[in-house]
Scaffold this active site. Structure first.
Site, PDB file in Angstrom:
ATOM      1  N   HIS A 144     -81.813  39.232 -85.014  1.00 55.50           N
ATOM      2  CA  HIS A 144     -80.908  39.070 -83.870  1.00 55.50           C
ATOM      3  C   HIS A 144     -80.295  40.416 -83.474  1.00 55.50           C
ATOM      4  O   HIS A 144     -80.307  40.798 -82.294  1.00 55.50           O
ATOM      5  CB  HIS A 144     -79.806  38.066 -84.253  1.00 55.50           C
ATOM      6  CG  HIS A 144     -78.668  38.005 -83.289  1.00 55.50           C
ATOM      7  ND1 HIS A 144     -78.495  36.973 -82.385  1.00 55.50           N
ATOM      8  CD2 HIS A 144     -77.614  38.858 -83.088  1.00 55.50           C
ATOM      9  CE1 HIS A 144     -77.401  37.201 -81.677  1.00 55.50           C
ATOM     10  NE2 HIS A 144     -76.844  38.325 -82.081  1.00 55.50           N
ATOM     11  N   GLU A 145     -79.770  41.143 -84.457  1.00 56.78           N
ATOM     12  CA  GLU A 145     -79.125  42.421 -84.158  1.00 56.78           C
ATOM     13  C   GLU A 145     -80.117  43.452 -83.632  1.00 56.78           C
ATOM     14  O   GLU A 145     -79.810  44.222 -82.716  1.00 56.78           O
ATOM     15  CB  GLU A 145     -78.415  42.954 -85.402  1.00 56.78           C
ATOM     16  CG  GLU A 145     -77.239  42.108 -85.865  1.00 56.78           C
ATOM     17  CD  GLU A 145     -76.201  41.911 -84.785  1.00 56.78           C
ATOM     18  OE1 GLU A 145     -76.011  42.824 -83.957  1.00 56.78           O
ATOM     19  OE2 GLU A 145     -75.590  40.830 -84.742  1.00 56.78           O
ATOM     20  N   HIS A 148     -80.896  43.302 -79.938  1.00 57.91           N
ATOM     21  CA  HIS A 148     -79.974  44.044 -79.072  1.00 57.91           C
ATOM     22  C   HIS A 148     -80.445  45.491 -78.895  1.00 57.91           C
ATOM     23  O   HIS A 148     -80.333  46.072 -77.812  1.00 57.91           O
ATOM     24  CB  HIS A 148     -78.565  44.057 -79.679  1.00 57.91           C
ATOM     25  CG  HIS A 148     -77.882  42.722 -79.665  1.00 57.91           C
ATOM     26  ND1 HIS A 148     -77.875  41.899 -78.569  1.00 57.91           N
ATOM     27  CD2 HIS A 148     -77.152  42.079 -80.624  1.00 57.91           C
ATOM     28  CE1 HIS A 148     -77.176  40.804 -78.831  1.00 57.91           C
ATOM     29  NE2 HIS A 148     -76.732  40.891 -80.082  1.00 57.91           N
ATOM     30  N   GLU A 219     -76.120  37.328 -76.235  1.00 59.62           N
ATOM     31  CA  GLU A 219     -76.144  36.701 -77.547  1.00 59.62           C
ATOM     32  C   GLU A 219     -77.168  35.571 -77.598  1.00 59.62           C
ATOM     33  O   GLU A 219     -77.904  35.429 -78.579  1.00 59.62           O
ATOM     34  CB  GLU A 219     -74.749  36.181 -77.914  1.00 59.62           C
ATOM     35  CG  GLU A 219     -73.708  37.271 -78.133  1.00 59.62           C
ATOM     36  CD  GLU A 219     -74.091  38.237 -79.235  1.00 59.62           C
ATOM     37  OE1 GLU A 219     -74.776  37.825 -80.197  1.00 59.62           O
ATOM     38  OE2 GLU A 219     -73.711  39.416 -79.143  1.00 59.62           O
TER      39      GLU A 219
END
Length: 303
Positions: A144-145, A148, A219
Protein backbone atom coordinates in the site's frame (compact mmCIF):
# COMPACT_ATOMS: atom_id res chain seq x y z
CA UNK A 1 2.31 9.84 -13.31
CA UNK A 2 3.82 6.49 -12.36
CA UNK A 3 6.89 4.96 -13.98
CA UNK A 4 5.98 2.87 -17.02
CA UNK A 5 7.91 -0.16 -15.78
CA UNK A 6 6.12 -0.37 -12.43
CA UNK A 7 3.67 -3.26 -12.24
CA UNK A 8 1.32 -1.32 -10.02
CA UNK A 9 -2.00 -0.99 -11.82
CA UNK A 10 -2.37 2.52 -13.28
CA UNK A 11 -5.18 4.63 -11.85
CA UNK A 12 -6.55 7.22 -14.25
CA UNK A 13 -8.92 8.52 -11.59
CA UNK A 14 -6.00 9.23 -9.28
CA UNK A 15 -4.02 10.88 -12.07
CA UNK A 16 -6.98 13.10 -12.98
CA UNK A 17 -7.48 14.13 -9.36
CA UNK A 18 -3.79 14.87 -8.88
CA UNK A 19 -3.68 17.06 -11.99
CA UNK A 20 -6.90 18.86 -10.99
CA UNK A 21 -5.66 19.42 -7.45
CA UNK A 22 -2.34 20.82 -8.66
CA UNK A 23 -4.17 23.11 -11.13
CA UNK A 24 -6.46 24.60 -8.47
CA UNK A 25 -3.66 24.78 -5.92
CA UNK A 26 -1.60 26.66 -8.52
CA UNK A 27 -4.44 29.14 -9.04
CA UNK A 28 -4.71 29.70 -5.30
CA UNK A 29 -0.96 30.15 -5.10
CA UNK A 30 -1.12 32.85 -7.78
CA UNK A 31 -3.88 34.60 -5.82
CA UNK A 32 -1.80 34.66 -2.64
CA UNK A 33 1.26 35.99 -4.42
CA UNK A 34 -0.90 38.51 -6.29
CA UNK A 35 -2.31 39.86 -3.04
CA UNK A 36 1.18 40.20 -1.59
CA UNK A 37 2.37 42.03 -4.72
CA UNK A 38 -0.62 44.40 -4.52
CA UNK A 39 0.14 45.27 -0.92
CA UNK A 40 3.93 45.40 -1.18
CA UNK A 41 4.17 47.14 -4.57
CA UNK A 42 7.67 48.46 -4.11
CA UNK A 43 9.02 45.17 -2.82
CA UNK A 44 7.76 42.79 -5.54
CA UNK A 45 11.22 41.25 -6.20
CA UNK A 46 11.47 40.31 -2.52
CA UNK A 47 7.97 38.82 -2.58
CA UNK A 48 8.77 36.68 -5.62
CA UNK A 49 12.10 35.54 -4.19
CA UNK A 50 10.55 34.60 -0.84
CA UNK A 51 7.58 32.82 -2.44
CA UNK A 52 9.83 30.92 -4.84
CA UNK A 53 12.31 30.09 -2.08
CA UNK A 54 9.58 28.74 0.17
CA UNK A 55 8.18 26.62 -2.65
CA UNK A 56 11.59 25.12 -3.48
CA UNK A 57 12.31 24.48 0.18
CA UNK A 58 8.94 22.79 0.65
CA UNK A 59 9.45 20.59 -2.43
CA UNK A 60 13.03 19.53 -1.61
CA UNK A 61 12.96 19.26 2.17
CA UNK A 62 9.38 18.62 3.28
CA UNK A 63 9.74 14.83 2.97
CA UNK A 64 12.81 14.90 5.20
CA UNK A 65 11.06 17.19 7.68
CA UNK A 66 8.02 14.90 7.75
CA UNK A 67 10.16 11.78 8.21
CA UNK A 68 12.09 13.47 11.02
CA UNK A 69 8.90 14.64 12.67
CA UNK A 70 7.51 11.09 12.61
CA UNK A 71 10.70 9.72 14.13
CA UNK A 72 11.87 7.70 11.12
CA UNK A 73 15.36 6.23 11.38
CA UNK A 74 16.86 4.49 8.37
CA UNK A 75 17.82 0.87 9.11
CA UNK A 76 20.04 -1.70 7.42
CA UNK A 77 18.99 -5.25 6.44
CA UNK A 78 20.97 -6.51 9.45
CA UNK A 79 19.01 -4.25 11.82
CA UNK A 80 15.55 -5.06 10.40
CA UNK A 81 15.75 -8.24 8.28
CA UNK A 82 11.99 -8.94 8.29
CA UNK A 83 11.12 -5.41 7.16
CA UNK A 84 13.80 -5.34 4.45
CA UNK A 85 12.76 -8.79 3.25
CA UNK A 86 9.14 -7.68 2.87
CA UNK A 87 10.19 -4.52 0.98
CA UNK A 88 12.45 -6.62 -1.29
CA UNK A 89 9.55 -8.93 -2.17
CA UNK A 90 7.24 -6.02 -2.98
CA UNK A 91 9.93 -4.40 -5.14
CA UNK A 92 10.37 -7.67 -7.05
CA UNK A 93 6.61 -7.96 -7.58
CA UNK A 94 6.28 -4.31 -8.68
CA UNK A 95 9.57 -4.22 -10.64
CA UNK A 96 10.56 -0.92 -9.08
CA UNK A 97 13.69 0.40 -7.32
CA UNK A 98 14.00 -0.33 -3.64
CA UNK A 99 13.27 2.71 -1.45
CA UNK A 100 15.15 3.54 1.70
CA UNK A 101 13.77 1.58 4.65
CA UNK A 102 13.20 3.11 8.08
CA UNK A 103 11.74 2.28 11.46
CA UNK A 104 10.03 4.69 13.87
CA UNK A 105 10.11 3.80 17.55
CA UNK A 106 6.46 4.24 18.42
CA UNK A 107 3.81 1.94 19.81
CA UNK A 108 1.27 3.50 17.43
CA UNK A 109 0.85 0.74 14.78
CA UNK A 110 1.32 2.55 11.49
CA UNK A 111 3.42 3.01 8.35
CA UNK A 112 4.06 5.80 5.87
CA UNK A 113 6.01 6.72 2.74
CA UNK A 114 7.69 10.00 1.82
CA UNK A 115 9.77 11.21 -1.10
CA UNK A 116 9.57 13.25 -4.29
CA UNK A 117 10.30 10.26 -6.52
CA UNK A 118 11.22 6.58 -6.47
CA UNK A 119 14.89 7.49 -6.08
CA UNK A 120 14.34 9.63 -2.99
CA UNK A 121 11.54 7.52 -1.51
CA UNK A 122 11.53 6.27 2.07
CA UNK A 123 9.16 3.65 3.49
CA UNK A 124 8.82 3.48 7.26
CA UNK A 125 7.03 1.17 9.68
CA UNK A 126 6.63 1.75 13.40
CA UNK A 127 7.83 -0.75 15.96
CA UNK A 128 4.21 -1.07 17.07
CA UNK A 129 3.20 -2.20 13.58
CA UNK A 130 6.09 -4.67 13.22
CA UNK A 131 5.23 -6.25 16.54
CA UNK A 132 1.54 -6.73 15.79
CA UNK A 133 1.32 -7.87 12.17
CA UNK A 134 1.89 -11.24 10.55
CA UNK A 135 4.33 -11.34 7.58
CA UNK A 136 1.61 -11.39 4.91
CA UNK A 137 -0.22 -8.51 6.62
CA UNK A 138 2.99 -6.49 6.77
CA UNK A 139 3.56 -7.09 3.05
CA UNK A 140 0.05 -5.80 2.33
CA UNK A 141 0.70 -2.59 4.27
CA UNK A 142 4.08 -2.05 2.60
CA UNK A 143 2.57 -2.69 -0.83
CA UNK A 144 0.00 0.00 0.00
CA UNK A 145 2.71 2.49 0.99
CA UNK A 146 4.88 1.74 -2.03
CA UNK A 147 1.86 2.31 -4.26
CA UNK A 148 1.95 5.93 -3.10
CA UNK A 149 5.57 6.08 -4.28
CA UNK A 150 4.86 4.42 -7.62
CA UNK A 151 1.94 6.72 -8.39
CA UNK A 152 3.83 9.84 -7.22
CA UNK A 153 0.88 10.96 -5.09
CA UNK A 154 3.19 11.46 -2.09
CA UNK A 155 4.98 14.20 -4.03
CA UNK A 156 1.69 15.77 -5.11
CA UNK A 157 0.40 15.82 -1.53
CA UNK A 158 3.65 17.44 -0.40
CA UNK A 159 3.37 20.22 -2.98
CA UNK A 160 -0.36 20.64 -2.48
CA UNK A 161 0.06 21.16 1.25
CA UNK A 162 2.53 24.02 0.67
CA UNK A 163 -0.08 26.66 -0.10
CA UNK A 164 -1.89 26.01 3.17
CA UNK A 165 1.39 26.54 5.01
CA UNK A 166 2.07 29.76 3.08
CA UNK A 167 -1.47 31.05 3.67
CA UNK A 168 -1.09 30.40 7.38
CA UNK A 169 2.19 32.33 7.46
CA UNK A 170 0.64 35.25 5.56
CA UNK A 171 -2.29 35.35 7.99
CA UNK A 172 -0.03 35.43 11.04
CA UNK A 173 2.22 38.11 9.55
CA UNK A 174 -0.78 40.26 8.62
CA UNK A 175 -2.35 39.91 12.06
CA UNK A 176 0.95 40.60 13.78
CA UNK A 177 2.05 43.53 11.66
CA UNK A 178 -0.58 44.93 9.32
CA UNK A 179 -3.61 44.95 11.56
CA UNK A 180 -1.65 46.66 14.31
CA UNK A 181 -1.52 49.68 12.03
CA UNK A 182 -5.25 49.90 11.40
CA UNK A 183 -5.31 53.64 12.02
CA UNK A 184 -5.04 54.42 8.31
CA UNK A 185 -8.77 55.04 8.09
CA UNK A 186 -9.97 54.90 4.50
CA UNK A 187 -6.49 54.44 3.04
CA UNK A 188 -6.84 51.76 0.28
CA UNK A 189 -3.56 50.14 1.35
CA UNK A 190 -4.87 49.87 4.89
CA UNK A 191 -8.10 48.25 3.65
CA UNK A 192 -6.13 45.70 1.60
CA UNK A 193 -3.99 44.89 4.61
CA UNK A 194 -7.17 44.35 6.62
CA UNK A 195 -8.40 41.90 3.95
CA UNK A 196 -5.20 39.81 3.85
CA UNK A 197 -6.11 37.59 6.82
CA UNK A 198 -9.56 36.93 5.35
CA UNK A 199 -8.17 36.08 1.91
CA UNK A 200 -5.44 33.90 3.39
CA UNK A 201 -7.94 32.09 5.62
CA UNK A 202 -10.16 31.38 2.58
CA UNK A 203 -7.16 30.12 0.61
CA UNK A 204 -6.14 27.89 3.52
CA UNK A 205 -9.66 26.45 3.78
CA UNK A 206 -9.85 25.69 0.03
CA UNK A 207 -6.37 24.18 0.05
CA UNK A 208 -7.30 22.03 3.05
CA UNK A 209 -10.46 20.71 1.37
CA UNK A 210 -8.69 19.99 -1.93
CA UNK A 211 -5.92 18.01 -0.25
CA UNK A 212 -8.43 16.10 1.88
CA UNK A 213 -10.46 15.08 -1.18
CA UNK A 214 -7.31 13.88 -2.92
CA UNK A 215 -6.05 12.14 0.20
CA UNK A 216 -9.18 10.03 0.65
CA UNK A 217 -9.16 8.89 -2.95
CA UNK A 218 -5.44 8.11 -2.97
CA UNK A 219 -5.85 5.83 0.06
CA UNK A 220 -8.54 3.81 -1.72
CA UNK A 221 -6.35 3.72 -4.81
CA UNK A 222 -3.36 2.46 -2.81
CA UNK A 223 -5.50 -0.25 -1.18
CA UNK A 224 -6.79 -1.34 -4.57
CA UNK A 225 -3.46 -1.44 -6.39
CA UNK A 226 -1.69 -3.12 -3.45
CA UNK A 227 -4.36 -5.84 -3.31
CA UNK A 228 -4.09 -6.44 -7.06
CA UNK A 229 -0.28 -6.49 -6.97
CA UNK A 230 0.02 -8.99 -4.12
CA UNK A 231 -3.09 -10.97 -5.01
CA UNK A 232 -3.97 -11.09 -1.29
CA UNK A 233 -6.63 -8.47 -0.52
CA UNK A 234 -7.63 -10.47 2.56
CA UNK A 235 -4.18 -9.91 4.11
CA UNK A 236 -4.49 -6.14 3.64
CA UNK A 237 -8.05 -6.22 5.03
CA UNK A 238 -6.78 -8.16 8.05
CA UNK A 239 -4.03 -5.58 8.61
CA UNK A 240 -6.52 -2.71 8.34
CA UNK A 241 -8.87 -4.32 10.85
CA UNK A 242 -6.09 -5.16 13.27
CA UNK A 243 -4.39 -1.73 13.13
CA UNK A 244 -7.68 0.19 13.41
CA UNK A 245 -8.72 -1.94 16.39
CA UNK A 246 -5.40 -1.46 18.14
CA UNK A 247 -5.62 2.34 17.82
CA UNK A 248 -8.23 2.39 20.59
CA UNK A 249 -5.66 0.92 22.99
CA UNK A 250 -3.00 3.56 22.32
CA UNK A 251 -2.71 6.41 24.87
CA UNK A 252 -4.39 9.60 23.65
CA UNK A 253 -1.18 11.58 24.16
CA UNK A 254 0.65 9.35 21.66
CA UNK A 255 -2.19 9.64 19.15
CA UNK A 256 -2.16 13.44 19.45
CA UNK A 257 1.53 13.46 18.55
CA UNK A 258 0.81 11.38 15.44
CA UNK A 259 -2.30 13.29 14.35
CA UNK A 260 -0.53 16.13 12.44
CA UNK A 261 0.88 13.52 10.03
CA UNK A 262 -2.40 11.66 9.43
CA UNK A 263 -2.34 12.32 5.68
CA UNK A 264 0.87 10.30 5.36
CA UNK A 265 -0.14 7.36 7.57
CA UNK A 266 -1.63 4.00 6.58
CA UNK A 267 -4.41 4.51 9.15
CA UNK A 268 -5.28 7.86 10.79
CA UNK A 269 -4.54 8.33 14.46
CA UNK A 270 -8.11 9.48 15.02
CA UNK A 271 -11.17 8.48 13.00
CA UNK A 272 -14.69 9.84 13.26
CA UNK A 273 -18.03 8.47 12.10
CA UNK A 274 -19.75 11.86 11.98
CA UNK A 275 -20.60 13.27 8.55
CA UNK A 276 -18.64 16.53 8.94
CA UNK A 277 -15.69 14.59 10.36
CA UNK A 278 -15.68 12.28 7.36
CA UNK A 279 -15.71 15.28 5.01
CA UNK A 280 -12.59 16.69 6.68
CA UNK A 281 -10.89 13.32 7.20
CA UNK A 282 -7.65 12.44 5.42
CA UNK A 283 -8.78 8.80 5.00
CA UNK A 284 -11.94 7.00 3.88
CA UNK A 285 -13.78 5.07 6.56
CA UNK A 286 -12.67 1.59 7.54
CA UNK A 287 -15.95 0.22 6.18
CA UNK A 288 -15.30 1.78 2.74
CA UNK A 289 -11.82 0.30 2.59
CA UNK A 290 -12.93 -3.16 3.69
CA UNK A 291 -15.87 -3.17 1.26
CA UNK A 292 -13.55 -2.36 -1.62
CA UNK A 293 -11.12 -5.12 -0.64
CA UNK A 294 -14.00 -7.59 -0.32
CA UNK A 295 -15.10 -6.80 -3.88
CA UNK A 296 -11.55 -7.23 -5.17
CA UNK A 297 -11.27 -10.55 -3.34
CA UNK A 298 -14.50 -11.75 -4.93
CA UNK A 299 -13.29 -10.68 -8.39
CA UNK A 300 -9.97 -12.46 -7.97
CA UNK A 301 -11.65 -15.68 -6.85
CA UNK A 302 -13.79 -15.91 -9.97
CA UNK A 303 -12.60 -18.47 -12.55
Amino acid sequence: MARARSRYAPDRGLTTRMVSTMFFIGLLYVVVVGVLLAVLRGAWPIVLIIAGGLFVAQFWFSDRIAAYGMGAREVTPQEAPELHGAVDRICALADMPKPRVAVARSDVPNAFATGRSERSALVCATTGLLRRLEPEELEGVLAHEMSHVAHRDVAVMTIASFLGVLAGIVTRVALWGGLARNSRGNDPAGIIIMLIPLISAAVYALSFLLTRLLSRYRELSADRTAALLTGRPSALASALTKVSGQMARIPTEDLRKAEPYNAFYFVPAFATKESLGRLLSSHPTLEQRLDQLARISADLSRP
